[in-house]
Scaffold this motif. Structure first.
Motif, PDB file in Angstrom:
ATOM      1  N   TYR A 128       8.620 -26.343  26.785  1.00  0.00           N
ATOM      2  CA  TYR A 128       9.211 -26.533  28.082  1.00  0.00           C
ATOM      3  C   TYR A 128       8.194 -27.205  29.145  1.00  0.00           C
ATOM      4  CZ  TYR A 128      11.977 -25.222  32.360  1.00  0.00           C
ATOM      5  OH  TYR A 128      12.435 -25.106  33.701  1.00  0.00           O
ATOM      6  N   ARG A 129       6.714 -26.542  29.273  1.00  0.00           N
ATOM      7  CA  ARG A 129       5.872 -27.215  30.114  1.00  0.00           C
ATOM      8  C   ARG A 129       5.462 -28.602  29.664  1.00  0.00           C
ATOM      9  NH1 ARG A 129       2.794 -23.591  33.286  1.00  0.00           N
ATOM     10  NH2 ARG A 129       3.509 -21.280  33.094  1.00  0.00           N
ATOM     11  N   TYR A 130       5.378 -28.773  28.174  1.00  0.00           N
ATOM     12  CA  TYR A 130       4.919 -30.151  27.838  1.00  0.00           C
ATOM     13  C   TYR A 130       6.091 -31.071  27.877  1.00  0.00           C
ATOM     14  CZ  TYR A 130       3.077 -33.782  24.842  1.00  0.00           C
ATOM     15  OH  TYR A 130       2.737 -34.992  24.256  1.00  0.00           O
ATOM     16  N   LEU A 131       7.108 -30.820  27.822  1.00  0.00           N
ATOM     17  CA  LEU A 131       8.237 -31.686  28.177  1.00  0.00           C
ATOM     18  C   LEU A 131       8.168 -32.239  29.459  1.00  0.00           C
ATOM     19  CD1 LEU A 131      11.413 -30.071  25.991  1.00  0.00           C
ATOM     20  CD2 LEU A 131      10.069 -32.348  25.687  1.00  0.00           C
ATOM     21  N   GLN A 132       8.107 -31.151  30.593  1.00  0.00           N
ATOM     22  CA  GLN A 132       8.066 -31.597  31.885  1.00  0.00           C
ATOM     23  C   GLN A 132       6.916 -32.410  32.092  1.00  0.00           C
ATOM     24  OE1 GLN A 132       8.194 -27.265  33.345  1.00  0.00           O
ATOM     25  NE2 GLN A 132      10.415 -28.113  34.294  1.00  0.00           N
ATOM     26  N   HIS A 133       5.577 -32.094  31.452  1.00  0.00           N
ATOM     27  CA  HIS A 133       4.433 -32.797  31.796  1.00  0.00           C
ATOM     28  C   HIS A 133       4.603 -34.363  31.480  1.00  0.00           C
ATOM     29  CE1 HIS A 133       0.259 -34.086  31.329  1.00  0.00           C
ATOM     30  NE2 HIS A 133       0.517 -34.600  30.150  1.00  0.00           N
ATOM     31  N   LEU A 134       5.462 -34.620  30.240  1.00  0.00           N
ATOM     32  CA  LEU A 134       5.841 -35.960  29.869  1.00  0.00           C
ATOM     33  C   LEU A 134       6.778 -36.670  30.748  1.00  0.00           C
ATOM     34  CD1 LEU A 134       6.302 -35.478  25.974  1.00  0.00           C
ATOM     35  CD2 LEU A 134       4.334 -36.346  27.007  1.00  0.00           C
ATOM     36  N   GLY A 135       7.466 -36.000  31.845  1.00  0.00           N
ATOM     37  CA  GLY A 135       8.253 -36.454  32.667  1.00  0.00           C
ATOM     38  C   GLY A 135       9.752 -36.287  32.512  1.00  0.00           C
ATOM     39  N   TYR A 136      10.307 -35.501  31.818  1.00  0.00           N
ATOM     40  CA  TYR A 136      11.586 -35.264  31.404  1.00  0.00           C
ATOM     41  C   TYR A 136      11.975 -34.036  32.601  1.00  0.00           C
ATOM     42  CZ  TYR A 136      11.360 -37.328  26.757  1.00  0.00           C
ATOM     43  OH  TYR A 136      11.024 -38.311  25.782  1.00  0.00           O
ATOM     44  N   LYS A 137      13.172 -34.258  32.753  1.00  0.00           N
ATOM     45  CA  LYS A 137      13.911 -33.325  33.966  1.00  0.00           C
ATOM     46  C   LYS A 137      14.625 -32.470  32.789  1.00  0.00           C
ATOM     47  CE  LYS A 137      17.574 -32.335  36.840  1.00  0.00           C
ATOM     48  NZ  LYS A 137      16.780 -31.219  37.637  1.00  0.00           N
ATOM     49  N   VAL A 138      14.060 -31.050  32.537  1.00  0.00           N
ATOM     50  CA  VAL A 138      14.562 -30.204  31.374  1.00  0.00           C
ATOM     51  C   VAL A 138      15.467 -29.210  31.831  1.00  0.00           C
ATOM     52  CG1 VAL A 138      13.897 -28.813  29.477  1.00  0.00           C
ATOM     53  CG2 VAL A 138      12.252 -30.716  30.201  1.00  0.00           C
ATOM     54  N   ARG A 139      16.678 -29.105  31.318  1.00  0.00           N
ATOM     55  CA  ARG A 139      17.444 -27.783  31.256  1.00  0.00           C
ATOM     56  C   ARG A 139      17.194 -26.903  30.190  1.00  0.00           C
ATOM     57  NH1 ARG A 139      23.784 -27.871  32.414  1.00  0.00           N
ATOM     58  NH2 ARG A 139      23.007 -28.529  34.683  1.00  0.00           N
ATOM     59  N   TYR A 140      16.681 -25.757  30.570  1.00  0.00           N
ATOM     60  CA  TYR A 140      16.125 -24.888  29.642  1.00  0.00           C
ATOM     61  C   TYR A 140      16.964 -23.546  29.780  1.00  0.00           C
ATOM     62  CZ  TYR A 140      12.919 -21.138  27.456  1.00  0.00           C
ATOM     63  OH  TYR A 140      12.484 -20.323  26.634  1.00  0.00           O
ATOM     64  N   VAL A 141      17.719 -23.463  28.634  1.00  0.00           N
ATOM     65  CA  VAL A 141      18.693 -22.054  28.576  1.00  0.00           C
ATOM     66  C   VAL A 141      18.225 -21.087  27.534  1.00  0.00           C
ATOM     67  CG1 VAL A 141      20.981 -21.348  28.328  1.00  0.00           C
ATOM     68  CG2 VAL A 141      20.667 -23.672  29.250  1.00  0.00           C
ATOM     69  N   ARG A 142      18.129 -20.054  28.286  1.00  0.00           N
ATOM     70  CA  ARG A 142      17.604 -18.835  27.393  1.00  0.00           C
ATOM     71  C   ARG A 142      18.323 -17.652  27.525  1.00  0.00           C
ATOM     72  NH1 ARG A 142      11.850 -17.029  28.861  1.00  0.00           N
ATOM     73  NH2 ARG A 142      12.923 -15.711  30.351  1.00  0.00           N
ATOM     74  N   ASN A 143      19.162 -17.046  26.647  1.00  0.00           N
ATOM     75  CA  ASN A 143      20.250 -16.171  26.906  1.00  0.00           C
ATOM     76  C   ASN A 143      19.717 -14.776  26.867  1.00  0.00           C
ATOM     77  OD1 ASN A 143      19.770 -16.251  23.723  1.00  0.00           O
ATOM     78  ND2 ASN A 143      21.548 -14.610  24.016  1.00  0.00           N
TER      79      ASN A 143
END
Length: 293
Positions: free
Chosen positions: A39-54
């Motif tokens: 999650y952190r790495y994807l954000q670091h790359l500049g992506y807007k991430v929707r992280y769903v964890r149930n």
């Protein structure tokens, strides 16, 4: 593989979360730490991430190979708590541990009990398509029929017959036994009729009962990430049958494979065995942080 998101600069990621029927141990925590890094790495790359964890708060299954039971109801009786009181207690403890690990919070944290309507609707779709059947108030997914039209076992590399051995969590116990009702041993429950003593139960077109384990994640991931999304994560012990079953359910409802990239973390082991309550080799997270183990 080169990662290419469905929508430019956006990533949808679903990770199977904890079952809050008891205190989490270090083995439980590993996937959430692993995917916090992703999650952190994807954000670091500049992506807007929707992280769903149930949060799985309808505890009607056990670890593979062990007798299944309604863990939450059973534990609630022991602790003299209402089932949802127990769920809240261990959800709070889980969140406390995630803060100790300095994990980022997911974007959305849906609960299984909060999405019964979506699960029932998905089961109806599967039945209407002819890939599920009802017996005595329980509904089962017809794996054999599915395998005639779709490549079942594509993710795990397992063959259909393996399901007989592996079982599907939550359908091989004394109180949830449905082997005699199934057309084929490989079939797994989408909905289970609640026995008279079963505390957690909901009204459905098939009578009072509760959802099967696999349908929970299919319903929640579809609702919050769409019919097809980028990344699905979890422990490698979930690859089969849980994730394989998710693919089958979503394939029928959405007419396409739900996930572009599957990611699985390995297990934490102690002396060559997976950390698990059944092996009596767990380090609870409270013990980890206090040093009391």
């Amino acid at each position: 593989e080169i990662f290419e998101p469905i929508l430019q600069n956006h990533v949808g990621m679903y990770v199977c979360g904890p079952t809050v029927s008891g205190e989490s141990h270090l083995g439980h925590a590993r996937p959430f730490i692993t995917f916090d890094v992703v999650y952190r790495y994807l954000q670091h790359l500049g992506y807007k991430v929707r992280y769903v964890r149930n949060i799985t708060d309808a505890g009607h299954f056990e670890e593979e190979g062990r007798e299944a039971e309604d863990k939450i109801s059973k534990k609630a009786l022991i602790e003299k708590l209402e089932p949802m009181e127990l769920v809240q207690k261990y959800t709070n403890l889980f969140h406390w541990a995630m803060r100790q690990f300095n994990n980022l919070e997911p974007t959305i944290e849906p609960t299984a009990t909060g999405h019964i309507v979506e699960q029932i609707e998905m089961i109806k779709q599967i039945m209407d398509a002819g890939y599920a059947y009802e017996v005595n108030g329980s509904v089962y997914f017809d794996v054999k029929k599915y395998a005639e039209h779709y490549p079942y076992g594509k993710l795990s590399g397992r063959i259909l017959e393996d399901l007989v051995e592996a079982g599907s969590r939550g359908e091989t116990s004394r109180d949830l036994d449905g082997q005699d009702e199934k057309r084929n041993k490989q079939d797994f429950a989408l909905w289970k009729m609640a026995s008279p003593g079963h505390i957690m139960r909901w009204a459905s077109p098939w009578g009072e009962g509760f959802p099967g384990w696999h349908i929970e994640c299919s319903a929640m991931s579809t609702k919050y990430l769409g019919e097809q999304f980028d990344i699905h994560g979890g422990g490698m012990d979930l690859m089969f049958p849980h994730h394989e079953s998710e693919i089958a359910q979503s394939n029928i409802c959405n007419q396409e494979a739900p996930v572009n990239y599957w990611m699985h973390n390995n297990m934490i082991t102690i002396e060559g065995r997976k950390m698990g309550k059944s092996y009596n080799n767990v380090i609870k997270l409270t013990e980890l942080f206090s040093g009391d183990h």
